[in-house]
Design an enzyme around this catalytic site. Structure first.
Site, short mmCIF file in Angstrom:
data_model
loop_
_atom_site.label_atom_id
_atom_site.label_comp_id
_atom_site.label_asym_id
_atom_site.label_seq_id
_atom_site.Cartn_x
_atom_site.Cartn_y
_atom_site.Cartn_z
CE LYS A 119 44.88 60.57 39.99
NZ LYS A 119 46.13 60.60 39.25
N GLY A 178 40.00 46.71 34.20
CA GLY A 178 40.75 45.82 35.10
C GLY A 178 40.13 45.67 36.48
#
Ligand code: 3PG
Ligand code: MG
Length: 396
Positions: free
Chosen positions: A193, A346
């Site tokens: 996003k 991550g």
């Protein structure tokens, strides 16, 4: 760095409370990735070598406060520490009224987020934590963006509050990729996003020479340039924001290269076949899940010409067998480049693991959210409080 550092202190015979970020993935009691634990070892060993009695603390996950949750116990971390420090590291459940630990010994406090008031940074809890030791060491870079009792409040009440070697190392390496960086700088910002990375994109275009966008973020930029993105993950609401970013980049002479070819699928499916297409040939039914080989080659060239690389986020759905190409080539190029490279987040760490390129990356940060916020130019509260303690101690 205008704060006191653990390395400069005499810790002989002192009780030292070190806040680490041991928030690691644990499944069925097994630690899945110990990078954060490995990164903290040096700090703990140094404190021991300096003759300290060591109290370690961390949070794990996001438990409800005020009760024990067996899913989120730090017991597996205590076992890991016992093994790697080659001494028994006891896990303490009841510690807020005092901890007894001798020089040379290490104890671990149970999940700090089980305490009522941790997240809201209650003064009462902060004070109890501050009174546990002679010296408080903030070493949890990964949690430095949280103003909580064990990261921020504690530093107000501890007799001495300083930064640990891992925290210092993280700041130095991030600064080396930003303010103190050698140009040209290439940043790669991938992920799904634009909305979640807007502040980062906006901050980076002012600092870097080239900004490569990837994943759903690239799709929204592609849509902004009039390309057909079909069924691809993108954010139509943010197309105008992408226009603004592109204009700003143009004004600042920052290059934002767009994919010229892409890897497409008919459905979002882990077994989907990949069809490479030039961007002008994509159709309304296409789903873009990767960059194409020409684009990957362009990006590789830009990275090879750079002196500094900042990497946050994959540029394709590398978890799917047929869409690894772009992210794999990117990972290998970064690892093989002469540039100073820093990577974090991550998904980025998962890609580094999958393509086994750890050795080629100059610095892999332990921060996820903290790394992003630092790169965005935000002041991290747990660092700010150390600086203000230091400034106060220099007054008079
Ligand atoms: C993280 O992994 O992001 C840090 O440990 C902070 O955890 P949090 O996002 O739950 O505050
Ligand atoms: Mg987080």
């Amino acid at each position: 760095m205008p704060f006191l550092k653990m390395t400069d202190l005499d810790l002989s015979g002192k009780k030292v409370f070190i806040r680490e970020d041991f928030n690691v993935p644990i499944k069925n009691g097994e630690i899945q990735n110990d990078a954060r634990l490995q990164a903290a070892l040096e700090t703990i060993q140094l404190a021991l070598a300096k003759g300290a009695a060591v109290i370690l603390g961390s949070h794990l996950g996001r438990p409800a406060e005020g009760k024990f949750d067996p899913e989120l116990t730090l017991a597996p971390v205590a076992s890991w520490l016992t093994k790697h420090l080659r001494q028994n590291v006891e896990l303490l459940h009841d510690y807020l009224h005092g901890v007894s630990v001798a020089p040379g010994q290490v104890v671990l406090l149970e999940n700090l987020r089980f305490n009522v008031g941790e997240k809201k940074c209650y003064d009462a809890l902060s004070k109890q934590l501050g009174e546990l030791a002679d010296v408080f060491v903030m070493d949890a870079f990964g949690t430095a963006h949280r103003a909580q009792a064990s990261t921020y409040g504690v530093a107000k009440f501890a007799p001495i509050a300083c930064g640990g070697p891992l925290l210092v190392r993280e700041i130095e390496n991030i600064e080396r990729s930003l303010s103190n960086a050698q140009h040209p700088i290439v940043a790669i910002v991938g992920g799904s996003k634009v909305s979640s990375k807007l502040a980062l994109l906006d901050a980076l275009i002012e600092k870097v020479d080239t900004l490569i966008v990837g994943g759903g973020i690239a799709n929204t930029f592609l849509a902004a340039t009039g390309a057909r993105v079909g069924k691809s993950l993108h954010e139509p609401d943010l197309i105008s924001v992408c226009h603004e970013i592109l204009e700003k980049a143009h004004r600042l002479n920052t290059l934002i290269p767009m994919p010229i070819d892409v890897g497409t699928a008919e459905h979002f499916d882990e077994h989907a076949e990949c069809v490479f297409k030039d961007i002008i040939d994509t159709t309304r039914d296409d789903m873009i899940l990767d960059v194409g080989p020409k684009t990957a080659k362009n990006y590789a060239k830009l990275i090879q010409q750079s002196k500094t690389v900042i990497w946050n986020g994959p540029i394709g759905v590398f978890e799917f067998a047929h869409f690894t190409q772009g992210t794999e080539k990117l990972a290998q190029t970064i690892a093989g480049a002469d540039a100073f490279s820093i990577a974090g987040g991550g998904d980025t760490i998962a890609a580094i693991d999958q393509f086994n390129v750890h050795d080629g990356i100059s610095y892999i940060t332990t921060g996820g959210g903290a790394f992003l916020e630092y790169m965005e130019g935000k002041k991290l509260p747990a660092i700010a409080i150390l600086e203000s303690r230091f400034a106060d101690s220099n007054k008079i």
